[in-house]
Write an enzyme that holds these catalytic residues in place. Structure first.
Site, PDB file in Angstrom:
ATOM      1  N   LYS A   1      59.001  -1.684  -2.716  1.00  0.00           N
ATOM      2  CA  LYS A   1      58.338  -2.711  -1.916  1.00  0.00           C
ATOM      3  C   LYS A   1      59.359  -3.794  -1.594  1.00  0.00           C
ATOM      4  O   LYS A   1      59.699  -4.627  -2.437  1.00  0.00           O
ATOM      5  CB  LYS A   1      57.158  -3.346  -2.651  1.00  0.00           C
ATOM      6  CG  LYS A   1      56.320  -4.252  -1.710  1.00  0.00           C
ATOM      7  CD  LYS A   1      55.653  -5.412  -2.413  1.00  0.00           C
ATOM      8  CE  LYS A   1      56.518  -6.632  -2.458  1.00  0.00           C
ATOM      9  NZ  LYS A   1      56.782  -7.258  -1.131  1.00  0.00           N
TER      10      LYS A   1
ATOM     11  N   GLY B   1      54.382  -4.760   2.420  1.00  0.00           N
ATOM     12  CA  GLY B   1      53.183  -5.576   2.281  1.00  0.00           C
ATOM     13  C   GLY B   1      53.486  -6.871   1.566  1.00  0.00           C
ATOM     14  O   GLY B   1      54.619  -7.109   1.124  1.00  0.00           O
TER      15      GLY B   1
ATOM     16  N   GLY C   1      53.472  -9.642  -1.411  1.00  0.00           N
ATOM     17  CA  GLY C   1      53.629  -9.507  -2.844  1.00  0.00           C
ATOM     18  C   GLY C   1      52.325  -9.567  -3.600  1.00  0.00           C
ATOM     19  O   GLY C   1      52.073  -8.770  -4.512  1.00  0.00           O
TER      20      GLY C   1
ATOM     21  N   GLY D   1      52.493  -6.053  -4.743  1.00  0.00           N
ATOM     22  CA  GLY D   1      53.422  -6.211  -5.859  1.00  0.00           C
ATOM     23  C   GLY D   1      52.685  -6.188  -7.188  1.00  0.00           C
ATOM     24  O   GLY D   1      53.091  -5.516  -8.136  1.00  0.00           O
TER      25      GLY D   1
ATOM     26  N   GLU E   1      65.763  -9.597 -12.531  1.00  0.00           N
ATOM     27  CA  GLU E   1      66.930 -10.369 -12.077  1.00  0.00           C
ATOM     28  C   GLU E   1      66.368 -11.602 -11.394  1.00  0.00           C
ATOM     29  O   GLU E   1      65.802 -11.520 -10.307  1.00  0.00           O
ATOM     30  CB  GLU E   1      67.798  -9.530 -11.133  1.00  0.00           C
ATOM     31  CG  GLU E   1      69.211 -10.050 -10.981  1.00  0.00           C
ATOM     32  CD  GLU E   1      69.330 -11.089  -9.882  1.00  0.00           C
ATOM     33  OE1 GLU E   1      69.347 -12.304 -10.237  1.00  0.00           O
ATOM     34  OE2 GLU E   1      69.405 -10.720  -8.716  1.00  0.00           O
TER      35      GLU E   1
ATOM     36  N   CYS F   1      71.204 -16.180  -5.517  1.00  0.00           N
ATOM     37  CA  CYS F   1      70.823 -16.504  -6.891  1.00  0.00           C
ATOM     38  C   CYS F   1      72.029 -16.911  -7.733  1.00  0.00           C
ATOM     39  O   CYS F   1      71.903 -17.691  -8.675  1.00  0.00           O
ATOM     40  CB  CYS F   1      70.101 -15.331  -7.544  1.00  0.00           C
ATOM     41  SG  CYS F   1      71.035 -13.792  -7.566  1.00  0.00           S
TER      42      CYS F   1
ATOM     43  N   GLU G   1      66.422 -24.728  -9.183  1.00  0.00           N
ATOM     44  CA  GLU G   1      67.085 -23.899  -8.173  1.00  0.00           C
ATOM     45  C   GLU G   1      66.571 -24.279  -6.786  1.00  0.00           C
ATOM     46  O   GLU G   1      65.411 -24.035  -6.445  1.00  0.00           O
ATOM     47  CB  GLU G   1      66.823 -22.418  -8.450  1.00  0.00           C
ATOM     48  CG  GLU G   1      67.594 -21.491  -7.547  1.00  0.00           C
ATOM     49  CD  GLU G   1      67.384 -20.026  -7.895  1.00  0.00           C
ATOM     50  OE1 GLU G   1      68.353 -19.255  -7.831  1.00  0.00           O
ATOM     51  OE2 GLU G   1      66.242 -19.660  -8.253  1.00  0.00           O
TER      52      GLU G   1
END
Length: 474
Positions: A169, A200, A202, A206, A244, A278, A376
């Site tokens: 996905k 699609g 999340g 997901g 991750e 990231c 972040e």
């Protein structure tokens, strides 16, 4: 390429809902493509196809799996221009960066996995046992929008080489490169069900993947809060998880290092891809005695980073990914100013008539307890923090809940390594050392679980099985 179909069980098929998600070009603010709005039923179809294909694929000799992947890689490389164009359009990344970092570098990663697969110790002899590395099973891969192809490659390629089958996905915001990969698998005549693509939102699929009974593992890349949410769902059935996640990575400049080279490296990390990386080196730690000198170099160097139309070859920064991302970055810049930091470069972003553009932004007089130094931002925003001693630099570098990447620049390599070994992050760059695609990649603390890249990234998709046989069989 027909983006309005899913790839399930070796065929391009209609989505169950008959509905679609528009893909916006953040530079033109127009919807230029549509992909299926996948449902739980689509996930179920893909999961069942992958489950049915697993046993045969797991027992396919490694040499045949490798040869199939070589064929796929050869076909995939012919799509370089289409892949580059797709990323420019769906992400707003400049064409030069999209071509080299987002596409060509991913070809290198694929080739690396193919070569490394033959070197993995799939069977290991112990004094009184034999350990076999077995594929996990059906792997659900959930990938983000910022490196739409790279994050897919890091999961799908090693998982399939290790004998697993996959349900992918991609992000609904940047899904198009996944369609080209599916087509390459199709043309390479992989057995049906080995690779499946479901697009699609999340929240719609997901979460369904994380809970689906036919998936044995979830490999996720995204923000830390989203990863925690997915992991909780997956662990209800004790699925294997690989995460991750986010980062707030430090770049330490030690006195006497090559400040100009260090700044250039830091800027490429935090500004290219508009800071939507990231591993971006978003905290620059500098010796207080050289503050004025370094800040002058920062102002001089940042002027060479051109922001503009991502289709132009001379542009280093295109747009950020979306209106939502633009607003988030703007809010952080405003928060930084309210918190007492000063702008050395950049401004509070102002919306242009068309496109979500953010100038390279540098905050100075930042302390590590400020929000902009701890959270972040995921934009082209650099925080400059001073330190007085090496011990203080190490303390500041580690004073974050993240631990993904970092860099240390020293007058000598040995000096930089000595400091780097005290930094609690999964990766640390030493001076101008290049990235190694064969090295493991992943983070400490809230930056994730598990590793991608290299042999570790292949073994991530295996389970060790020990047979206590006296060590003579295998």
């Amino acid at each position: 390429m027909d983006f309005k179909k899913l790839y399930i069980d070796g065929r391009w098929v209609e989505g169950v809902s008959g509905k679609f998600i528009g893909v916006e070009n953040p530079a033109t603010e127009t919807v230029f493509a549509e992909v299926p709005a996948g449902t739980a039923m689509d996930v179920d179809r893909a999961a069942k196809a992958a489950k049915a294909a697993f046993t045969a694929w797991a027992h396919t000799p490694l040499s045949e799996r490798i040869e199939k992947m070589r064929t796929m890689a050869t076909i995939f490389k012919t799509m370089e221009t289409a892949l580059t164009t797709a990323i420019v359009q769906e992400l707003g990344a400049p064409v030069g960066f999209s071509r080299t970092a987002q596409v060509q570098y991913q070809f290198e990663r694929i080739q690396s996995y193919i070569e490394l697969a033959a070197t993995v110790r799939w069977v290991e002899k112990l004094p009184h046992a034999t350990v076999y590395r077995e594929p996990v099973g059906v792997v659900g891969c959930i990938t983000p929008w910022n490196y739409p192809l790279g994050q897919i490659v890091q999961k799908v390629i090693p998982a399939i080489l290790a004998g697993n089958t996959v349900v992918l996905k991609p992000s609904q915001h940047t899904p198009l490169t996944a369609f080209y990969l599916a087509e390459a698998f199709h043309r390479a005549q992989f057995p049906k069900g080995v690779f499946n693509l479901v697009t699609g939102r999340g929240g719609d699929i997901g979460d369904v993947m994380a809970e689906h009974e036919d998936l044995q593992m979830i490999s996720f890349t995204g923000s830390t809060p989203a990863g925690v949410s997915v992991a909780r769902l997956a662990l209800q059935s004790m699925k294997r998880i690989s995460m991750e996640l986010g980062g707030k990575s430090p770049c330490i400049l030690l006195p006497g290092c090559d400040y100009e080279k260090a700044i250039s490296m830091c800027f490429n990390s935090i500004f290219l891809n508009s800071g939507q990386t990231c591993t971006a080196l978003s905290r620059l730690l500098i010796p207080v005695q050289d503050k004025e000198k370094i800040e002058a170099l920062l102002k001089k160097t940042v002027s060479s980073y051109t922001v503009g139309d991502p289709t132009r070859e001379d542009v280093q920064l295109g747009t950020v990914s979306s209106a939502r991302q633009f607003k988030t970055i703007r809010a952080y810049i405003e928060k930084g100013l309210r918190g007492g930091a000063d702008l050395l470069a950049g401004e509070i972003p102002q919306k242009t008539s068309v496109g979500y553009y953010v100038q390279p932004t540098i905050f100075t007089n930042v302390t590590n307890d400020m929000t902009i130094a701890q959270e972040e931002i995921f934009g082209p925003v650099l925080c400059v923090i001073t330190y007085r001693t090496e011990a203080e630099a190490v303390r500041i570098a580690n004073d974050t809940r993240f631990g993904l990447s970092g860099a240390v620049w020293g007058a000598t390599k040995e000096e930089a390594v000595r400091i780097a070994r005290q930094i609690r992050t999964g990766n640390v760059y030493i001076n101008d050392g290049p990235r190694d695609v064969t090295a493991p990649f992943g983070g400490f603390k809230e930056s994730g679980l598990g590793r991608e890249g290299g042999v570790d990234g292949i073994l991530e998709f295996t389970e060790p099985q020990a047979l206590f046989d006296d060590g003579t069989i295998g």
